[in-house]
Design an enzyme around this catalytic site. Structure first.
Site, PDB file in Angstrom:
ATOM      1  CG  HIS A 134       4.620   6.831  -7.067  1.00  0.00           C
ATOM      2  ND1 HIS A 134       5.630   6.389  -7.219  1.00  0.00           N
ATOM      3  CD2 HIS A 134       3.798   6.031  -7.274  1.00  0.00           C
ATOM      4  CE1 HIS A 134       5.705   5.676  -8.772  1.00  0.00           C
ATOM      5  NE2 HIS A 134       4.355   5.454  -8.243  1.00  0.00           N
ATOM      6  CE  LYS A 138       5.978   3.643  -4.122  1.00  0.00           C
ATOM      7  NZ  LYS A 138       4.917   2.290  -4.182  1.00  0.00           N
TER       8      LYS A 138
END
Length: 248
Positions: A134, A138
């Site tokens: 990601h 995040k």
């Protein structure tokens, strides 16, 4: 007009995507865009029937309690749900026969299929590991999608009566073998240039299988979210996972 929708976290990146998707849908009506400084009472004042929540783990439980108490169903993409939180949501829903809550670790159809395919494949391979990748902003690791994937694999292995995975590692730097989710190693990568990606690697004698999923932008989440909004009235109570709305 169509289903009256409120969006929580409407100023965030995913929230903005959902606002646009609702506005482009002839069968949906956007009645409230709620940001961090806005009062949730706007949902009631504007007659919201369903909310979409892409906020934060710290905010989502208060949002859900408010919505359930006011008869508003919720489609939730916010992460941070453990067993205790899910049980709390079930308690709030008790006696609320016309309210539904859909909590999904991922709304991208490709990610949902990855989780389903991984569970199907699990019993055919000795080993399985999950890698999620990601963007560096995040907040949680590993992702809810990766945890849900690993839990599904572990459940399928248990149902098939399989032994623990082979792993002779005796010495390792802390964290080098990833986090163990029900016995399945899960590895988290945070890297600039990425959005949301997952690889599930299976192995057995002489062969491997890799299931790979990529979300290149946040538009990938919108179709799944709209499936939830349009169908939640037929699913009262708590449902975890979009696959249950897709007949998978």
């Amino acid at each position: 007009m169509g289903i009256k929708v409120g969006v929580l976290g409407a100023k965030g990146r995913v929230g903005q995507t959902i606002v646009a998707a609702v506005n482009e849908s002839d069968d949906l009506e956007l009645v409230a865009e709620i940001g961090v400084d806005d009062d949730l009472s706007l949902l009631v004042d504007n007659g919201a029937e369903v909310v979409v929540d892409f906020t934060t783990p710290n905010a989502v439980m208060g949002n859900l309690e408010f919505c359930i108490n006011n008869g508003i169903s919720a489609v939730v993409g916010t992460t941070g749900f453990d067993d205790a939180r899910l049980e709390q949501v079930r308690d709030w829903l008790e006696g609320k026969d016309n309210v539904g809550v859909l909590i999904a670790p991922n709304f991208a159809i490709s990610a949902v299929l990855t989780m389903v395919f991984s569970k199907q494949a699990a019993r055919f391979f000795e080993s399985a590991e999950v890698i999620e990748l990601h963007h560096p902003n995040k907040l949680d690791a590993p992702s809810g999608t990766a945890i849900h994937t690993a839990q599904g694999i572990a459940a399928a292995r248990k149902e098939a009566g399989m032994d623990a995975q082979p792993d002779a590692t005796e010495q390792a730097l802390e964290g080098s073998r990833g986090a163990s989710v029900d016995g399945i190693p899960v590895h988290a990568v945070r890297m600039s240039g990425m959005v949301a990606h997952e690889q599930v690697i299976f192995g057995t004698q002489g062969q491997t299988l890799t299931i790979k999923q990529d979300s290149y932008d946040r538009n990938s989440f919108a179709p799944g979210v709209l499936v939830g909004v349009r169908n939640i009235a037929q699913h009262p109570g708590l449902v975890v996972g979009l696959e249950h709305y897709l007949g998978l």
